[in-house]
Design a protein around this motif. Structure first.
Motif, mmCIF file in Angstrom:
data_model
loop_
_atom_site.group_PDB
_atom_site.id
_atom_site.type_symbol
_atom_site.label_atom_id
_atom_site.label_comp_id
_atom_site.label_asym_id
_atom_site.label_seq_id
_atom_site.Cartn_x
_atom_site.Cartn_y
_atom_site.Cartn_z
ATOM 1 N N PRO A 35 -6.186 3.828 -5.220
ATOM 2 C CA PRO A 35 -5.486 2.813 -4.696
ATOM 3 C C PRO A 35 -5.181 3.304 -3.225
ATOM 4 N N ASP A 36 -5.310 4.633 -2.867
ATOM 5 C CA ASP A 36 -4.947 4.967 -1.501
ATOM 6 C C ASP A 36 -5.941 4.820 -0.705
ATOM 7 N N MET A 37 -7.151 4.411 -1.180
ATOM 8 C CA MET A 37 -8.389 4.136 -0.277
ATOM 9 C C MET A 37 -8.510 2.270 -0.167
ATOM 10 N N MET A 38 -7.607 1.583 -0.663
ATOM 11 C CA MET A 38 -7.625 0.297 -0.764
ATOM 12 C C MET A 38 -6.699 -0.367 0.462
ATOM 13 N N TYR A 39 -7.167 -1.313 0.739
ATOM 14 C CA TYR A 39 -6.208 -2.205 1.700
ATOM 15 C C TYR A 39 -4.981 -2.561 1.282
ATOM 16 N N GLY A 40 -4.014 -2.944 1.977
ATOM 17 C CA GLY A 40 -2.571 -3.251 1.693
ATOM 18 C C GLY A 40 -2.544 -4.335 0.712
ATOM 19 N N ASP A 41 -1.786 -4.160 -0.282
ATOM 20 C CA ASP A 41 -1.503 -5.205 -1.230
ATOM 21 C C ASP A 41 -2.700 -5.618 -2.057
ATOM 22 N N GLU A 106 0.038 -5.088 10.034
ATOM 23 C CA GLU A 106 -0.272 -3.725 9.232
ATOM 24 C C GLU A 106 -1.460 -3.210 10.173
ATOM 25 N N PHE A 107 -1.112 -2.236 10.493
ATOM 26 C CA PHE A 107 -2.281 -1.358 11.412
ATOM 27 C C PHE A 107 -2.896 -0.300 10.748
ATOM 28 N N ASP A 108 -3.111 -0.114 9.396
ATOM 29 C CA ASP A 108 -3.847 0.900 8.695
ATOM 30 C C ASP A 108 -5.213 1.107 9.549
ATOM 31 N N PRO A 109 -5.114 2.042 10.122
ATOM 32 C CA PRO A 109 -6.369 2.516 10.857
ATOM 33 C C PRO A 109 -7.646 2.397 10.026
ATOM 34 N N SER A 110 -7.612 2.758 8.837
ATOM 35 C CA SER A 110 -8.917 2.891 7.880
ATOM 36 C C SER A 110 -9.238 1.424 7.593
ATOM 37 N N TRP A 111 -8.663 0.369 7.910
ATOM 38 C CA TRP A 111 -9.232 -1.113 7.657
ATOM 39 C C TRP A 111 -8.961 -1.930 8.942
#
Length: 138
Positions: A35-41, A106-111
């Motif tokens: 889950p921690d590697m996936m996009y939000g929600d 949402e600005f998660d750098p990984s996505w």
């Protein structure tokens, strides 16, 4: 085809086909994704549908990218329009994803950053591709 463009197309398309291969394996339960590697929600059915809505677009831009690479290796000038279609669709996919993350703030750098890169890198090659397709006048 310039080497830098060939590398950019090949890396992008191989990564996308890998991403969708992994997504398909996860969809059919053959692979469990952390889950921690996936996009939000990512468990929300609407967000899952949003993600899968990119599949046809990503598939088509990758097919055109691979066609461009193949034509270029053969010396066939059709590589330019194939590459241009691939780059336009790559920018479209990246831009749509960036807009989605911006709307959600949402600005998660990984996505966010990979999608921003998909929107930006084709710009460096567009002008040259278009100019190469315009007949030269005397």
């Amino acid at each position: 085809m310039p080497r830098s463009l060939a590398i950019a197309i090949a890396v992008t398309d191989v990564l996308f086909m890998s991403y969708w291969g992994i997504a398909l394996l996860a969809l059919f339960g053959a692979l469990s994704l952390p889950p921690d590697m996936m996009y939000g929600d990512y468990l929300n059915p609407r967000v899952v549908a949003w993600n899968w809505s990119f599949f046809p677009l990503d598939l088509v831009f990758s097919i055109f990218g691979f066609l461009a690479l193949s034509a270029s290796r053969r010396g066939d000038p059709i590589w330019r329009p194939y590459a241009l279609v691939s780059l336009i669709l790559t920018m479209t996919a990246g831009g749509m994803a960036v807009a989605y993350w911006i709307i959600l703030v949402e600005f998660d750098p990984s996505w966010f950053l990979p999608n921003l890169a998909l929107f930006v890198w084709p710009l460096f090659f567009m002008r040259g591709l278009i100019r190469g397709m315009v007949p030269q006048t005397a």
